[in-house]
Design a protein around this motif. Structure first.
Motif, PDB file in Angstrom:
ATOM      1  N   VAL A 109     -29.151  -8.990   6.652  1.00 22.43           N
ATOM      2  CA  VAL A 109     -29.449  -8.063   5.547  1.00 22.43           C
ATOM      3  C   VAL A 109     -29.400  -6.597   5.979  1.00 22.43           C
ATOM      4  CG1 VAL A 109     -30.764  -9.541   3.995  1.00 22.43           C
ATOM      5  CG2 VAL A 109     -31.912  -8.470   5.927  1.00 22.43           C
ATOM      6  N   GLU A 110     -29.573  -6.348   7.280  1.00 24.14           N
ATOM      7  CA  GLU A 110     -29.558  -4.947   7.724  1.00 24.14           C
ATOM      8  C   GLU A 110     -28.129  -4.414   7.929  1.00 24.14           C
ATOM      9  OE1 GLU A 110     -30.965  -7.449   9.301  1.00 24.14           O
ATOM     10  OE2 GLU A 110     -30.375  -7.504  11.417  1.00 24.14           O
ATOM     11  N   SER A 111     -27.127  -5.278   7.785  1.00 26.73           N
ATOM     12  CA  SER A 111     -25.739  -4.807   7.943  1.00 26.73           C
ATOM     13  C   SER A 111     -25.244  -4.201   6.640  1.00 26.73           C
ATOM     14  CB  SER A 111     -24.804  -5.970   8.292  1.00 26.73           C
ATOM     15  OG  SER A 111     -25.169  -6.534   9.509  1.00 26.73           O
ATOM     16  N   ASP A 112     -24.639  -3.033   6.733  1.00 30.15           N
ATOM     17  CA  ASP A 112     -24.021  -2.423   5.553  1.00 30.15           C
ATOM     18  C   ASP A 112     -22.647  -3.061   5.307  1.00 30.15           C
ATOM     19  OD1 ASP A 112     -26.184  -0.838   5.201  1.00 30.15           O
ATOM     20  OD2 ASP A 112     -25.220   1.051   5.725  1.00 30.15           O
ATOM     21  N   ILE A 113     -22.190  -2.997   4.047  1.00 28.99           N
ATOM     22  CA  ILE A 113     -20.906  -3.637   3.687  1.00 28.99           C
ATOM     23  C   ILE A 113     -20.066  -2.671   2.843  1.00 28.99           C
ATOM     24  CG2 ILE A 113     -19.790  -5.565   2.485  1.00 28.99           C
ATOM     25  CD1 ILE A 113     -22.436  -7.146   2.825  1.00 28.99           C
ATOM     26  N   LEU A 114     -18.861  -2.426   3.326  1.00 30.17           N
ATOM     27  CA  LEU A 114     -17.895  -1.612   2.571  1.00 30.17           C
ATOM     28  C   LEU A 114     -16.630  -2.457   2.402  1.00 30.17           C
ATOM     29  CD1 LEU A 114     -17.094   1.281   1.476  1.00 30.17           C
ATOM     30  CD2 LEU A 114     -16.126   1.692   3.761  1.00 30.17           C
ATOM     31  N   CYS A 115     -16.304  -2.803   1.152  1.00 24.40           N
ATOM     32  CA  CYS A 115     -15.079  -3.572   0.902  1.00 24.40           C
ATOM     33  C   CYS A 115     -13.973  -2.592   0.534  1.00 24.40           C
ATOM     34  CB  CYS A 115     -15.300  -4.565  -0.232  1.00 24.40           C
ATOM     35  SG  CYS A 115     -16.368  -5.930   0.265  1.00 24.40           S
ATOM     36  N   THR A 116     -12.840  -2.710   1.205  1.00 24.89           N
ATOM     37  CA  THR A 116     -11.757  -1.741   0.972  1.00 24.89           C
ATOM     38  C   THR A 116     -10.406  -2.448   0.850  1.00 24.89           C
ATOM     39  OG1 THR A 116     -10.919  -1.328   3.221  1.00 24.89           O
ATOM     40  CG2 THR A 116     -12.979  -0.222   2.617  1.00 24.89           C
ATOM     41  N   HIS A 117      -9.466  -1.746   0.254  1.00 28.63           N
ATOM     42  CA  HIS A 117      -8.081  -2.209   0.279  1.00 28.63           C
ATOM     43  C   HIS A 117      -7.145  -1.004   0.373  1.00 28.63           C
ATOM     44  CE1 HIS A 117      -4.565  -4.659  -1.626  1.00 28.63           C
ATOM     45  NE2 HIS A 117      -4.391  -4.435  -0.337  1.00 28.63           N
ATOM     46  N   PRO A 118      -6.647  -0.748   1.581  1.00 24.93           N
ATOM     47  CA  PRO A 118      -5.586   0.267   1.671  1.00 24.93           C
ATOM     48  C   PRO A 118      -4.355  -0.320   0.967  1.00 24.93           C
ATOM     49  CG  PRO A 118      -6.519  -0.304   3.847  1.00 24.93           C
ATOM     50  CD  PRO A 118      -6.953  -1.363   2.881  1.00 24.93           C
ATOM     51  N   MET A 119      -3.887   0.350  -0.099  1.00 27.57           N
ATOM     52  CA  MET A 119      -2.802  -0.217  -0.911  1.00 27.57           C
ATOM     53  C   MET A 119      -1.439   0.141  -0.299  1.00 27.57           C
ATOM     54  SD  MET A 119      -4.753  -1.560  -3.273  1.00 27.57           S
ATOM     55  CE  MET A 119      -3.399  -2.263  -4.143  1.00 27.57           C
ATOM     56  N   PHE A 120      -1.344  -0.044   1.004  1.00 23.89           N
ATOM     57  CA  PHE A 120      -0.101   0.250   1.719  1.00 23.89           C
ATOM     58  C   PHE A 120      -0.124  -0.523   3.032  1.00 23.89           C
ATOM     59  CE2 PHE A 120      -2.318   3.116   4.629  1.00 23.89           C
ATOM     60  CZ  PHE A 120      -3.372   3.607   3.843  1.00 23.89           C
ATOM     61  N   GLY A 121       1.016  -0.540   3.695  1.00 22.20           N
ATOM     62  CA  GLY A 121       1.091  -1.297   4.934  1.00 22.20           C
ATOM     63  C   GLY A 121       2.086  -0.675   5.901  1.00 22.20           C
ATOM     64  N   PRO A 122       2.444  -1.434   6.938  1.00 28.25           N
ATOM     65  CA  PRO A 122       3.319  -0.893   7.974  1.00 28.25           C
ATOM     66  C   PRO A 122       4.657  -0.344   7.434  1.00 28.25           C
ATOM     67  CG  PRO A 122       2.374  -2.977   8.669  1.00 28.25           C
ATOM     68  CD  PRO A 122       1.975  -2.787   7.241  1.00 28.25           C
ATOM     69  N   ASP A 123       5.144  -0.887   6.315  1.00 30.09           N
ATOM     70  CA  ASP A 123       6.401  -0.377   5.746  1.00 30.09           C
ATOM     71  C   ASP A 123       6.171   0.900   4.953  1.00 30.09           C
ATOM     72  OD1 ASP A 123       8.838  -1.683   6.248  1.00 30.09           O
ATOM     73  OD2 ASP A 123       8.062  -3.487   5.277  1.00 30.09           O
ATOM     74  N   SER A 124       5.320   0.779   3.914  1.00 29.22           N
ATOM     75  CA  SER A 124       5.122   1.932   3.022  1.00 29.22           C
ATOM     76  C   SER A 124       4.364   3.068   3.692  1.00 29.22           C
ATOM     77  CB  SER A 124       4.405   1.489   1.746  1.00 29.22           C
ATOM     78  OG  SER A 124       3.256   0.741   2.074  1.00 29.22           O
ATOM     79  N   GLY A 125       3.622   2.757   4.767  1.00 32.66           N
ATOM     80  CA  GLY A 125       2.828   3.806   5.426  1.00 32.66           C
ATOM     81  C   GLY A 125       3.401   4.263   6.749  1.00 32.66           C
ATOM     82  N   LYS A 126       4.664   3.930   6.988  1.00 37.26           N
ATOM     83  CA  LYS A 126       5.210   4.231   8.328  1.00 37.26           C
ATOM     84  C   LYS A 126       5.388   5.742   8.566  1.00 37.26           C
ATOM     85  CE  LYS A 126      10.187   3.405   7.509  1.00 37.26           C
ATOM     86  NZ  LYS A 126      10.145   3.325   6.036  1.00 37.26           N
ATOM     87  N   ASP A 127       5.581   6.504   7.496  1.00 39.41           N
ATOM     88  CA  ASP A 127       5.771   7.952   7.663  1.00 39.41           C
ATOM     89  C   ASP A 127       4.509   8.742   7.328  1.00 39.41           C
ATOM     90  OD1 ASP A 127       8.449   7.554   8.366  1.00 39.41           O
ATOM     91  OD2 ASP A 127       9.007   7.417   6.245  1.00 39.41           O
ATOM     92  N   GLY A 128       3.353   8.075   7.351  1.00 40.46           N
ATOM     93  CA  GLY A 128       2.097   8.753   7.026  1.00 40.46           C
ATOM     94  C   GLY A 128       1.477   8.144   5.783  1.00 40.46           C
ATOM     95  N   TRP A 129       0.202   8.499   5.543  1.00 36.53           N
ATOM     96  CA  TRP A 129      -0.554   7.867   4.460  1.00 36.53           C
ATOM     97  C   TRP A 129      -0.759   8.806   3.283  1.00 36.53           C
ATOM     98  CZ3 TRP A 129      -5.191   5.409   7.661  1.00 36.53           C
ATOM     99  CH2 TRP A 129      -4.657   4.519   8.611  1.00 36.53           C
ATOM    100  N   LYS A 130      -0.131   9.957   3.295  1.00 37.15           N
ATOM    101  CA  LYS A 130      -0.358  10.958   2.244  1.00 37.15           C
ATOM    102  C   LYS A 130       0.010  10.372   0.872  1.00 37.15           C
ATOM    103  CE  LYS A 130       0.639  15.811   1.175  1.00 37.15           C
ATOM    104  NZ  LYS A 130      -0.029  15.638  -0.072  1.00 37.15           N
ATOM    105  N   ASP A 131      -0.908  10.557  -0.087  1.00 37.97           N
ATOM    106  CA  ASP A 131      -0.741  10.113  -1.478  1.00 37.97           C
ATOM    107  C   ASP A 131      -0.728   8.589  -1.653  1.00 37.97           C
ATOM    108  OD1 ASP A 131      -0.680  12.757  -2.279  1.00 37.97           O
ATOM    109  OD2 ASP A 131       1.503  12.898  -2.081  1.00 37.97           O
TER     110      ASP A 131
END
Ligand SMILES: NC(=O)c1ccc[n+]([C@@H]2O[C@H](COP(=O)([O-])OP(=O)(O)OC[C@H]3O[C@@H](n4cnc5c(N)ncnc54)[C@H](OP(=O)(O)O)[C@@H]3O)[C@@H](O)[C@H]2O)c1
Length: 263
Positions: A109-131
């Motif tokens: 119970v003392e652990s915090d939880i953050l659920c995330t989904h970066p909507m990109f991957g090694p292909d779409s994010g290969k030149d940076g994560w901007k936008d």
């Protein structure tokens, strides 16, 4: 301030995230089913074969990058009592209700939880994560400072930050990401290939087939198995294809029927 981040699951996406985190100056550790010790050594990441030893280290964040299908098995194999202090657990799975429920169930119970989904991957994010979009849901956060520092990793790369519930994410992802992957996998089943007379539209389809099949089948099937909204979207797609086929067959019979009558 830099974070001490322990990555669980050092496959393709874990490695992709690690590169940017290292660049930003965070200290990384990793553990995985396979042995990535050699690769980690080159990246300046400490690799642990022993999960218990990994958990005993002083991590600010435990970042879960395992496949959707293996999450339950991975979490149950972690001796969580070995954690030395309250820790922020973050997951990056491409479905969200499933990790949310599991993490709430198994973590102390003392652990915090953050659920995330970066909507990109090694292909779409290969030149940076901007936008590129970073979705997150603060499921259980008491240490706002650590959570903000983690979120800042993505914000500082220029990501479009989107706070949203896990349920809302899964509804939207079933209509968008799951359908994209399903069309890509269907095109692969049809074995579509470039021709000498490709239109731009067809080139886009070939590209879609290529990018979606570069992700593992585990990832794709996880989008279906652990997103309760996906089955209805698959049925919509099937029905839509049938309706289009019916429209074409009807037009053909009208056209050819007319021509016969004219003869
Ligand atoms: N690829 C993307 O573009 C992308 C984008 C956003 C989010 N994600 C999410 O990130 C996660 C990782 O994705 P991925 O692209 O790396 O491919 P993946 O096939 O979904 O997951 C591969 C990872 O899962 C681990 N794994 C698989 N089966 C396991 C098992 N039975 N026991 C323990 N570990 C197991 C692998 O460990 P080993 O390598 O040690 O075998 C590897 O770290 C997924 O949850 C995915 O939904 C991916």
């Amino acid at each position: 301030m830099s974070l001490k981040i322990g990555i669980v699951g050092f496959g393709s996406f874990g490695q992709f995230l690690a590169k940017t985190m290292i660049k930003q100056g965070h200290t990384l550790r990793a553990t995985s089913r396979a042995d990535y010790s050699h690769f980690c050594l080159q990246m300046g990441i400490q690799f642990f074969r022993d999960v218990a030893e990994f958990l005993e280290f002083d991590n600010d964040v435990i970042l879960i990058c395992t496949s959707i299908l293996s999450l339950s098995e991975v979490l149950s194999s972690m001796p969580l009592t070995r954690l030395q202090r309250p820790t922020l657990f973050v997951d990056v799975l491409s479905v969200k209700e499933h990790p949310r429920a599991l993490l709430l169930r198994v973590l102390p119970v003392e652990s915090d939880i953050l659920c995330t989904h970066p909507m990109f991957g090694p292909d779409s994010g290969k030149d940076g994560w901007k936008d590129l979009t970073f979705m997150y849901d603060k499921v259980r956060i008491r240490d706002e400072a650590i959570c903000s520092k983690f979120i800042h990793i993505f914000a500082s790369e220029g990501c479009r930050m989107l706070q949203m519930s896990c349920e809302e994410h899964d509804k939207l992802a079933a209509k968008s990401q799951f359908i994209t992957h399903t069309i890509g996998r269907t095109l692969a089943e049809m074995d579509v290939k470039s021709t000498t007379i490709d239109t731009k539209g067809f080139q886009t389809l070939v590209q879609l087939k290529d990018t979606t099949t570069r992700d593992s089948f585990d990832l794709y099937s996880g989008l279906f198995v652990y997103n309760r909204f996906a089955v209805q979207e698959l049925e919509h797609l099937e029905r839509a294809l049938h309706r289009v086929k019916d429209m074409l067959l009807q037009r053909k019979s009208e056209e050819l029927g007319t021509q016969k009558a004219e003869c």
